[in-house]
Structure formats: structure tokens, C-alpha cells
Design a protein around this motif. Structure first.
Motif, PDB file in Angstrom:
ATOM      1  N   HIS A 115       1.152   5.349  -2.289  1.00  0.00           N
ATOM      2  CA  HIS A 115       0.610   6.648  -2.946  1.00  0.00           C
ATOM      3  C   HIS A 115       1.604   7.273  -3.749  1.00  0.00           C
ATOM      4  CE1 HIS A 115      -3.363   6.269  -0.820  1.00  0.00           C
ATOM      5  NE2 HIS A 115      -2.686   6.047   0.199  1.00  0.00           N
ATOM      6  N   ASP A 162       2.245   2.698   3.182  1.00  0.00           N
ATOM      7  CA  ASP A 162       1.456   4.114   2.851  1.00  0.00           C
ATOM      8  C   ASP A 162       2.201   5.255   2.198  1.00  0.00           C
ATOM      9  OD1 ASP A 162      -1.020   5.610   2.765  1.00  0.00           O
ATOM     10  OD2 ASP A 162      -1.661   5.326   4.958  1.00  0.00           O
ATOM     11  N   HIS A 210       0.886  -1.287  -0.032  1.00  0.00           N
ATOM     12  CA  HIS A 210       0.040   0.152  -0.106  1.00  0.00           C
ATOM     13  C   HIS A 210       0.921   1.356  -0.136  1.00  0.00           C
ATOM     14  CE1 HIS A 210      -3.337   2.768   0.958  1.00  0.00           C
ATOM     15  NE2 HIS A 210      -2.772   3.248   1.748  1.00  0.00           N
ATOM     16  N   HIS A 232      -5.027  -0.804   6.143  1.00  0.00           N
ATOM     17  CA  HIS A 232      -5.196  -0.503   7.707  1.00  0.00           C
ATOM     18  C   HIS A 232      -6.010  -1.421   8.329  1.00  0.00           C
ATOM     19  CE1 HIS A 232      -3.126   3.227   6.493  1.00  0.00           C
ATOM     20  NE2 HIS A 232      -3.776   3.452   5.467  1.00  0.00           N
ATOM     21  N   HIS A 262      -9.114   2.068   1.569  1.00  0.00           N
ATOM     22  CA  HIS A 262      -8.936   2.321   3.072  1.00  0.00           C
ATOM     23  C   HIS A 262     -10.049   2.035   3.859  1.00  0.00           C
ATOM     24  CE1 HIS A 262      -6.294   5.316   0.839  1.00  0.00           C
ATOM     25  NE2 HIS A 262      -5.377   4.936   1.762  1.00  0.00           N
TER      26      HIS A 262
HETATM   27 ZN   LIG Z   1      -3.048   5.113   2.115  1.00  0.00          ZN
END
Ligand SMILES: [Zn+2]
Length: 518
Positions: A87, A350, A85, A299, A262
Motif C-alpha cells: 500500500h 503489505d 501486495h 492473506h 483482502h
Molecule cells: Zn493490505
């Protein structure tokens, strides 16, 4: 073996260039850690056309003639780590996020991620790719964001940047059809009254236009889908209408797109989800038909045992993100309870804006450490093998590439990381896996191969001009900060109310307490 030895140079000169694909290559002399279940042991590898053809005993491939050799002497050879995960847009937002909880970050997000052009999207993805590669990640699930909504050109800019850097990636555009304030009208109501009208009037992304753009992207994907494939990411369930979530699930099913959301990242999301839907977020996704092996949930902190069992029964993968969970104060995911109930676990970093790094070694070490904080019984702590499994085969499942990446075995992609065993954390060497999970910080990353292609050598990324990238990133950050100054000022002004709202929901449900002005 010191870096830049004659062996390394010989291998390079026998090919078209320093990063050329090798038809056949043997990796010899290394200590190989093939997967989480198998102890490290001396082995040689034969690679053919970017895949691992054979794993043999030392010397097994010595008699092969005309096959170039990559000397792995004094190196621990591990499967490339897989980041479950991230971005792409987060990299260019590094350092922009103050000490706020998730909703505070989301409220400030337009001022951090806004005003970006195609060059900025590509630049941020390249920054992300460089850090991932330097820290031993060879693949990533990327929830890439383009605001207000994804475009074909934007998706291609990110995909092209990853492909050029040599990383393997799922590009899953982060999409929604509600603004933050439409998703959380309770938050809007908690803000100063003179701000509410303006925020309520913010336009939501158009669901039809978004789904049409994603369909177009799926129909005409010009990249090698074995290296960079398309995914889909309805970002947060509350930020998506039911029809939009169903639309995303339909596209995922039609085109085989890995899907991620998420899930219950903050207690605010979990509490409001229950109030909105009359059932948990997981139960709601189940009713809408989103649960299945193609879905991964990032998460998953605030979920019940019953929800964990629902996810496990559906074959969903949960992605643990300890770096950002701590940075945003979101909480600690119930990883042991998940494993006990058969839920597959992946590991993620993340985005670099909320985790500050893409270093999955640090995430692994943190995952192991956090389990010791929440579980007094040491038999329930996360073992090194469990954490390493999450960072490799677990995350591979989230990317939809199970048994293709995340392990060293015949038939797998030759995505390999060579760690320098002269680094202090491996001296003396007793248990390579244990010392890696609890001690490695990425400093030992020497060489990285993706699909048999050498993309990091001596800790240096071969595919990107790093000094030029740094200059471009600094210039872009200064330009974007100037363009987003007004939005940043607004986010700062709203911060006490947003903070009080989140604390109120987390502690008591509604109503939120009054803000403490700083
Ligand atoms: Zn995220």
C-alpha cells in the motif's frame, strides 16, 4: 568488485547520464540465478532496449563491439523481486499503528491515513518506492488508498511518484462502498452506546462516483502501462455491496485491470462472512463472478480446503503476507495446503504501516520459517525454491505480468538485482538460493536495474534525493499527526471494545465478551 570501480564508472559515462536507458548492455562476470528452478551458474547477459535478449556462457558477448559493459563480477544476479501486495499510503503511516489486530487497525485507519493532500500521496508512494528498490524489489502490486475515495488526481500522483522513482507497479485503488461500521454492524453494536450514533452516521464512499472515477482513469491513463499500469482493488468483500463488487469485476474485465482484494485476513472476517452470506467469502465471490486469473487475494488465512480448491480451479493467485499477518496477529496462511491443491502463491509485504518494512527478503525468510512452525513433517516445509518462486514468478502473475518479469530469460524485462557475494551470508558460498532465502536481509543489494535502467547503485537510489525525502516525510508526519489528533484520540478510546469484539468473534462467534479496560 568494490563499489564505484572504474568498470562501473566507464559504463555510466558512455550513456546520457547515470540512469539513462541503454539500448544495448552486457552484464558480465556474474553468478546468475535465473529462476527458482534453475541453480545459480556463471553466465553473461545481453540486454537490448530494456529486455533480456540473450543469456550466454561467460565470454559469449565479449566480441560485440561498442556494447557497454556492466561488471557483475563477485555478484549474484537475480531477477528483481516482485512484491505481490503493498500500500503506497502505508509508508507515511510507518510507526503509527499500535499493538492491535486488523479491525483495531481499520478502526484507527482514518486517523492514520486521513487529511492527506496530493503531495502527501506522492510523498508516501516515493517513500515506498525507495525502500522497495533498496531491498531488491523492482515491481509491486500497490493497493493505494485515497480517502474517502479515489480521485483521478490522486491516482496520477501515486503513479507519477512510482514512475519517477523507476519502479514497475500496478496501481490498484483500494475502494469500498461501506464504512467499517456498515460492514460490521456487530462491531458497532459492541461499542459504547454514546459512540454508536456518531460512528453510524459516518458517510460511506459513493459507489457510482468511485466506479466512474475508475472508469475515467482506465480510459485516460497517461503513463507507460508497461511500467505503471492501473488495477482495481475492492478492498475487503464485507466492505463492498454485491453490486459494487460486480461493478469492480466488470471494470476489471472490460479494461484488463489486475484485481485484488483482502480475503479472510482475520478470523472475524471469515466468521462474519459466513453469517452474512450463508456461505464462505470465497463461495460468495464465486457467485458474484469475481474468481478468475485476473484476481489475486491477499492473506487468505482463514479458508477451507474446499475454498482453496475453488480459488485454484479459477486460476486465482493467493498473496502470502507473513510480515503483517504476524504484526496484526491475523494468523498463518495455509501455504502448504494451497500449493498441494495447485493454488498459485505470491509473496507480499503489505503496507509499511502494518508490516513496518517493504523488505521482501525478510518476508521470504519468514515464510520459510513459519512453514516449519505449522508443519511438523519436514517434507511439508516450504523449500527455498518454493519461497523464491513466490517472490518472483508467483507475484508476477498477481501483477498480470507473467513471463514478462520475475525471471531471467530471453524476452523478459531486464529487471535485475546484483547482490554482493562478499556479504557474510554468502561466505563460504555453497548454495546461492538457499543462502539467499534463509540469510539475505537486503544488505547485499548493490545494484538494481529496472527495464535495463540503473536505479540503484552501490545501495543508493539514483532517482530520488533521499535526504530531502526524509526531511519532507518527517515534516509531513508531524503535520498530519496534528491534523489527525482528534481521530487518534477516538480510536484509542474505542480500542478496548474493538479488541474485545475481535477476540470474541475469533474464539466463540457471538456475542463478544466485555472489554478489558486498560
Ligand atoms: Zn493490505
Amino acid at each position: 568488485m568494490p563499489r564505484g570501480t572504474p568498470t562501473a564508472r566507464r559504463w555510466r559515462t558512455e550513456h546520457d547520464g547515470p540512469t539513462a536507458l541503454s539500448e544495448r548492455l552486457r552484464v558480465v562476470g556474474g553468478l546468475v540465478l535465473p529462476d527458482a528452478a534453475t541453480p545459480a551458474h556463471p553466465a553473461d547477459l545481453l540486454l537490448i532496449d530494456g529486455r533480456i535478449a540473450e543469456v550466454g556462457v561467460p565470454g559469449q558477448f565479449d566480441a560485440l563491439e561498442g556494447v557497454p559493459t556492466l561488471d557483475a563480477g563477485d555478484r549474484l544476479v537475480i531477477p528483481g523481486l516482485v512484491n505481490g501486495h503493498s500500500h503506497a499510503h502505508g509508508a507515511l503511516g510507518r510507526g503509527a499503528v499500535p499493538d492491535v489486530a486488523l479491525e483495531g487497525f481499520l478502526a484507527a485507519s482514518p486517523s492514520i491515513n486521513g487529511q492527506r493532500g496530493l503531495d502527501d500521496l506522492a510523498l508516501s508512494a516515493t517513500l515506498n518506492a525507495v525502500e522497495l528498490l533498496k531491498k531488491g524489489c523492482t515491481a509491486v502490486f500497490d493497493m493505494s488508498g485515497e480517502f474517502p475515495q479515489p480521485t483521478l488526481a490522486g491516482l496520477h500522483a501515486v503513479a507519477s511518484a512510482y514512475a519517477s522513482a523507476g519502479l514497475r507497479a500496478v496501481i490498484a485503488p483500494m475502494v469500498a462502498d461501506r464504512t467499517l461500521y456498515q460492514a460490521l454492524p456487530e462491531l458497532l453494536a459492541a461499542l459504547p452506546s454514546d459512540r454508536q450514533a456518531g460512528l453510524a452516521a459516518l458517510p460511506a464512499p459513493c459507489a457510482d462516483a468511485t466506479l466512474t472515477a475508475l472508469r475515467q482513469a482506465a480510459l485516460d491513463w497517461p503513463f507507460d502501462a508497461g511500467q505503471v499500469r492501473l488495477g482495481i482493488a475492492p478492498t475487503i468483500p464485507l466492505h463492498c455491496s454485491d453490486a459494487f463488487l460486480r461493478g469492480c469485476a466488470a471494470l476489471s474485465a472490460e479494461f484488463g485491470l489486475p484485481m485484488q482484494t483482502h480475503l479472510a485476513e482475520s478470523q472475524t472476517q471469515a466468521v462474519i462472512g459466513e453469517q452474512r452470506y450463508g456461505r464462505s467469502l470465497v463461495a460468495h465471490l464465486e457467485v458474484l463472478g469475481l474468481l478468475g486469473p485476473g484476481l489475486s487475494v491477499a492473506h487468505a488465512i482463514w479458508i477451507s480446503d474446499a475454498d482453496i480448491e475453488r480459488l485454484a480451479a479459477a486460476g486465482v493467485t493467493a498473496v502470502h503476507n507473513p510480515l503483517s499477518n504476524l504484526r496484526l496477529g491475523s494468523g498463518i496462511a495455509p501455504v502448504r495446503r494451497m500449493l498441494e491443491r495447485g493454488l498459485r502463491l505470491a509473496l507480499g509485504s503489505d503496507g509499511a504501516n502494518t508490516s513496518d518494512t517493504q523488505n521482501l527478503f525478510e518476508a521470504a525468510r519468514l515464510a520459510a520459517g513459519l512453514s516449519r512452525v505449522v508443519e511438523p513433517d519436514e517434507s511439508r516445509w516450504l523449500a527455498a525454491a518454493e519461497v523464491f518462486g513466490m517472490a518472483t514468478e508467483g507475484s508476477a502473475a498477481a501483477l498480470g505480468w507473467s513471463s514478462r518479469i520475475g525471471c531471467i530469460a530471453p524476452g523478459c524485462q531486464a529487471d535485475l538485482v546484483l547482490l554482493d557475494l562478499a556479504q557474510p551470508v554468502y561466505v563460504p558460498l555453497r548454495d546461492a538460493l538457499r543462502q539467499l532465502v534463509h540469510g539475505e536481509n537486503g544488505a547485499a543489494v548493490d545494484r538494481v536495474l529496472v527495464g535495463g535502467r540503473l536505479v540503484v547503485d552501490g545501495g543508493r537510489v539514483l532517482t530520488v534525493d533521499e535526504p530531502a525525502l526524509r526531511r519532507r516525510a518527517q515534516a509531513a508526519a508531524e503535520r498530519l499527526d496534528a491534523l489527525n489528533a482528534e481521530g487518534r484520540h477516538l480510536a484509542s478510546a474505542l480500542r478496548p471494545w474493538v479488541s474485545a469484539f475481535c477476540c470474541g468473534v475469533g474464539r466463540t462467534g457471538f456475542p463478544a465478551p466485555q472489554p478489558r479496560l486498560r
